[in-house]
Design an enzyme around this catalytic site. Structure first.
Site, PDB file in Angstrom:
ATOM      1  N   ASN A 210       0.916  -1.104   0.097  1.00  8.31           N
ATOM      2  CA  ASN A 210       0.107   0.030   0.143  1.00  8.31           C
ATOM      3  C   ASN A 210       0.876   1.232  -0.020  1.00  8.31           C
ATOM      4  O   ASN A 210       1.891   1.219   0.559  1.00  8.31           O
ATOM      5  CB  ASN A 210      -0.929  -0.073   1.173  1.00  8.31           C
ATOM      6  CG  ASN A 210      -2.162  -0.705   1.216  1.00  8.31           C
ATOM      7  OD1 ASN A 210      -2.614  -1.290   0.215  1.00  8.31           O
ATOM      8  ND2 ASN A 210      -2.401  -1.523   2.342  1.00  8.31           N
ATOM      9  N   ASP A 279      -4.962  -5.914   2.509  1.00 10.50           N
ATOM     10  CA  ASP A 279      -6.217  -6.668   2.945  1.00 10.50           C
ATOM     11  C   ASP A 279      -6.085  -7.933   2.190  1.00 10.50           C
ATOM     12  O   ASP A 279      -6.887  -8.782   2.794  1.00 10.50           O
ATOM     13  CB  ASP A 279      -7.489  -5.935   2.154  1.00 10.50           C
ATOM     14  CG  ASP A 279      -8.092  -4.725   3.021  1.00 10.50           C
ATOM     15  OD1 ASP A 279      -7.827  -4.604   4.290  1.00 10.50           O
ATOM     16  OD2 ASP A 279      -8.373  -3.428   2.258  1.00 10.50           O
ATOM     17  N   PRO A 306      -5.939 -11.270   7.922  1.00  9.84           N
ATOM     18  CA  PRO A 306      -6.629 -11.086   9.171  1.00  9.84           C
ATOM     19  C   PRO A 306      -6.850  -9.529   9.514  1.00  9.84           C
ATOM     20  O   PRO A 306      -5.937  -8.698   9.033  1.00  9.84           O
ATOM     21  CB  PRO A 306      -5.922 -11.459  10.482  1.00  9.84           C
ATOM     22  CG  PRO A 306      -4.743 -11.932  10.017  1.00  9.84           C
ATOM     23  CD  PRO A 306      -4.712 -11.871   8.317  1.00  9.84           C
ATOM     24  N   ILE A 308      -6.601  -7.105  11.627  1.00  5.62           N
ATOM     25  CA  ILE A 308      -6.166  -6.824  13.107  1.00  5.62           C
ATOM     26  C   ILE A 308      -6.736  -5.932  13.882  1.00  5.62           C
ATOM     27  O   ILE A 308      -7.190  -6.261  15.118  1.00  5.62           O
ATOM     28  CB  ILE A 308      -4.661  -6.144  12.982  1.00  5.62           C
ATOM     29  CG1 ILE A 308      -3.849  -7.142  11.947  1.00  5.62           C
ATOM     30  CG2 ILE A 308      -4.101  -6.173  14.096  1.00  5.62           C
ATOM     31  CD1 ILE A 308      -2.670  -6.329  11.125  1.00  5.62           C
ATOM     32  N   LYS A 338     -18.162   1.453   8.951  1.00  4.48           N
ATOM     33  CA  LYS A 338     -16.696   1.044   8.930  1.00  4.48           C
ATOM     34  C   LYS A 338     -16.188   0.828  10.638  1.00  4.48           C
ATOM     35  O   LYS A 338     -15.970   0.030  10.971  1.00  4.48           O
ATOM     36  CB  LYS A 338     -15.820   1.896   8.240  1.00  4.48           C
ATOM     37  CG  LYS A 338     -14.458   1.043   8.401  1.00  4.48           C
ATOM     38  CD  LYS A 338     -13.157   1.952   7.422  1.00  4.48           C
ATOM     39  CE  LYS A 338     -13.269   1.313   6.050  1.00  4.48           C
ATOM     40  NZ  LYS A 338     -11.995   1.923   5.107  1.00  4.48           N
ATOM     41  N   LYS A 342     -15.864  -2.346  12.801  1.00  5.49           N
ATOM     42  CA  LYS A 342     -14.776  -2.582  13.478  1.00  5.49           C
ATOM     43  C   LYS A 342     -14.857  -2.595  14.908  1.00  5.49           C
ATOM     44  O   LYS A 342     -13.758  -2.896  15.978  1.00  5.49           O
ATOM     45  CB  LYS A 342     -13.465  -1.461  13.249  1.00  5.49           C
ATOM     46  CG  LYS A 342     -13.202  -1.161  11.883  1.00  5.49           C
ATOM     47  CD  LYS A 342     -12.137  -2.115  11.228  1.00  5.49           C
ATOM     48  CE  LYS A 342     -11.811  -1.978   9.618  1.00  5.49           C
ATOM     49  NZ  LYS A 342     -10.928  -2.700   9.309  1.00  5.49           N
TER      50      LYS A 342
HETATM   51  N1  CTP Z   1      -6.774  -2.479   9.544  1.00  4.02           N
HETATM   52  C1  CTP Z   1      -6.260  -3.535  10.235  1.00  4.02           C
HETATM   53  N2  CTP Z   1      -6.136  -4.864   9.648  1.00  4.02           N
HETATM   54  C2  CTP Z   1      -6.473  -5.020   8.420  1.00  4.02           C
HETATM   55  C3  CTP Z   1      -7.142  -4.015   7.645  1.00  4.02           C
HETATM   56  C4  CTP Z   1      -7.104  -2.553   8.130  1.00  4.02           C
HETATM   57  O1  CTP Z   1      -6.126  -3.489  11.395  1.00  4.02           O
HETATM   58  N3  CTP Z   1      -6.392  -6.027   7.860  1.00  4.02           N
HETATM   59  C5  CTP Z   1      -7.044  -1.392  10.299  1.00  4.02           C
HETATM   60  C6  CTP Z   1      -6.206  -0.106   9.844  1.00  4.02           C
HETATM   61  O2  CTP Z   1      -5.006   0.181  10.318  1.00  4.02           O
HETATM   62  C7  CTP Z   1      -7.349   1.113   9.816  1.00  4.02           C
HETATM   63  C8  CTP Z   1      -8.501   0.375   9.954  1.00  4.02           C
HETATM   64  O3  CTP Z   1      -8.304  -0.968  10.223  1.00  4.02           O
HETATM   65  O4  CTP Z   1      -6.882   1.500  11.458  1.00  4.02           O
HETATM   66  C9  CTP Z   1      -9.317   0.683   8.732  1.00  4.02           C
HETATM   67  O5  CTP Z   1      -8.439   0.334   7.692  1.00  4.02           O
HETATM   68  P1  CTP Z   1      -9.100   0.205   6.042  1.00  4.02           P
HETATM   69  O6  CTP Z   1      -8.079  -0.106   5.228  1.00  4.02           O
HETATM   70  O7  CTP Z   1      -9.703   1.626   5.868  1.00  4.02           O
HETATM   71  O8  CTP Z   1     -10.438  -0.440   6.505  1.00  4.02           O
HETATM   72  P2  CTP Z   1     -10.783  -1.909   5.606  1.00  4.02           P
HETATM   73  O9  CTP Z   1     -11.432  -2.647   6.578  1.00  4.02           O
HETATM   74  O10 CTP Z   1      -9.814  -2.449   5.086  1.00  4.02           O
HETATM   75  O11 CTP Z   1     -11.728  -1.338   4.537  1.00  4.02           O
HETATM   76  P3  CTP Z   1     -11.551  -0.945   2.900  1.00  4.02           P
HETATM   77  O12 CTP Z   1     -12.425  -1.967   2.306  1.00  4.02           O
HETATM   78  O13 CTP Z   1     -11.881   0.297   2.921  1.00  4.02           O
HETATM   79  O14 CTP Z   1     -10.077  -1.103   2.905  1.00  4.02           O
END
Ligand code: CTP
Length: 399
Positions: A210, A279, A306, A308, A338, A342
């Site tokens: 990323n 992801d 996962p 996290i 979101k 979470k």
């Molecule tokens: N995060 C995490 N582990 C993952 C993905 C995301 O801990 N596998 C955490 C990121 O560090 C951030 C928050 O989740 O604090 C949101 O990340 P984001 O990428 O915006 O969320 P996603 O759930 O991956 O949604 P998107 O489809 O928008 O990427």
């Protein structure tokens, strides 16, 4: 506004070749808004002329206990009464010995004895001097008296030897001074954080990643440390130096980040997830480099990594969790979804295109009551405001 706006610092300069770096230090302190009064020992004047410090600080330089410019002839009293901090850089072995034993035979040692101000010192000396039993004793005495000793660093010394005893670099000293003035709103708390990108291997030389410099996460780690927290930073690959005092655990992949976080999650009071975690990872990375002559454009199969943050927030008991979301458009309903997915009460959102590769940032806090934009600014400044908001909400939650 700089972190040191309105602060008056008495900068003591004692004898050592590191004096030349203190000239830069004066400028850097002033750049952050501090007013700096420079006091030099006679030995320091052998290394750098007071004129240099006078020109840089735009004020008189004090070298003499019997300075007749002060109407009351008490420059050792006057200098500290309006000040917020006495900083000594470099602090020589001799000066430290005098401070440890309460000697007052020149202006700098006398004003230290004659003031209750916080005292921060940056030692600089030959490595044998630093390790000498007398110096070790003096350092212990000074620490017991509440003196904040920063450094020394390690490395090549002017005398040609290598070891402990180098004065910290001016930017590191300024960092410590800025930290000193931050309110200790996270005092005694353990903060676990993630930052930077993760890199998911395709083969030994190619990765999927990323776009994340890690700057926001590192600024938050620094701000949390400055607020008195013990910070563990699980970081994907970045070019950034670890903020001093922060424990960094370096990882490459989301799985490694997940493992490191889960090892520390239950012992932490707060978890702040700033990392741009991939992801997905490639399902079957190869041990050998893929050859285009064999594969052409390879067809990659992905599996989910996962989540996290979601996993930590679902622990029972869990640390108080904060998430970040860098989006290409900010839709409050989606951000709220979101945040709820979470299982966190605070999500901090920004526009990815505005902040990526930038020194500045602008964020909005998303909580159950809606969206609260914070003023834009340099990442460290915004990080301090975010930490203030996090500390306030954490305390409310604990109450
Ligand atoms: N995060 C995490 N582990 C993952 C993905 C995301 O801990 N596998 C955490 C990121 O560090 C951030 C928050 O989740 O604090 C949101 O990340 P984001 O990428 O915006 O969320 P996603 O759930 O991956 O949604 P998107 O489809 O928008 O990427």
């Amino acid at each position: 506004m700089g972190d040191l706006e309105g602060k008056r610092i008495v900068l003591g300069v004692s004898g050592g070749i590191a004096c030349y770096k203190s000239a830069d230090l004066v400028r850097r302190l002033m750049d952050h808004g501090a007013h700096v009064d420079v006091v030099m020992t006679q030995s320091a004047c052998q290394f750098v002329s007071p004129t240099t410090f006078q020109a840089l600080s735009s004020g008189p330089v004090y070298t003499d206990l019997w300075d007749r410019r002060a109407p009351n002839n008490m420059v050792h009293i006057n200098l500290t009464r309006q000040a917020d901090l006495v900083l000594i850089a470099p602090a020589s072995a001799n000066l430290m010995a005098k401070l440890a034993h309460g000697l007052a035979d020149d202006l700098l040692s006398t004003l230290c004895l004659a003031s209750q101000l916080p005292l921060m010192i940056a030692p600089a000396m030959n490595r044998e001097m630093w390790l000498a039993p007398a110096s070790v004793r003096n350092v212990a005495l000074l620490r017991a008296d509440g003196v904040e000793i920063i450094g020394p660093g390690q490395g090549a010394q002017a005398c040609g030897e290598t070891g402990d005893g180098r004065m910290l670099e001016p930017h590191e000293i300024v960092d410590a001074v800025r930290a000193h003035f931050q309110p200790k709103i996270l005092d005694g708390l353990k903060v676990l954080m993630t930052a930077g990108p993760t890199c998911e291997p395709i083969d030994p030389v190619r990765v999927i990643t990323n776009r994340s410099s890690g700057k926001t996460g590192y600024a938050l780690a620094q701000a949390a440390r400055d607020a008195g927290a013990r910070v563990t930073l699980v970081s994907g690959p970045t070019a950034l130096p670890c903020p001093p005092g922060v424990t960094r655990l370096s990882v490459q992949t989301a799985l490694q980040m997940h493992q490191a976080v889960m090892r520390h999650a239950t012992e932490s009071d707060l978890f702040i997830a700033v990392a741009a975690v991939a992801d997905w990872r490639v399902a079957n990375p190869t041990d050998e480099k893929l050859k285009k002559i064999d594969t052409g454009a390879p067809e990659l199969k992905f599996v989910m990594n996962p989540d996290i943050l979601q996993e930590v927030a679902s622990l029972a008991p869990s640390p108080w969790c904060v998430g970040f979301a860098a989006e290409t458009s900010l839709d409050l309903a989606q951000l709220q979804a979101k945040r709820q997915r979470k299982r966190i009460s605070l999500l901090i959102a920004n526009l990815a295109q505005d902040v990526m590769d930038s020194e500045d940032t602008q964020v909005q806090l998303i909580d159950e009551s809606g969206s609260h934009p914070l003023p834009a600014g340099p990442k460290i400044q915004v990080a301090r405001v975010i930490i203030t908001e996090i500390a306030r909400r954490y305390r409310q939650h604990q109450a």
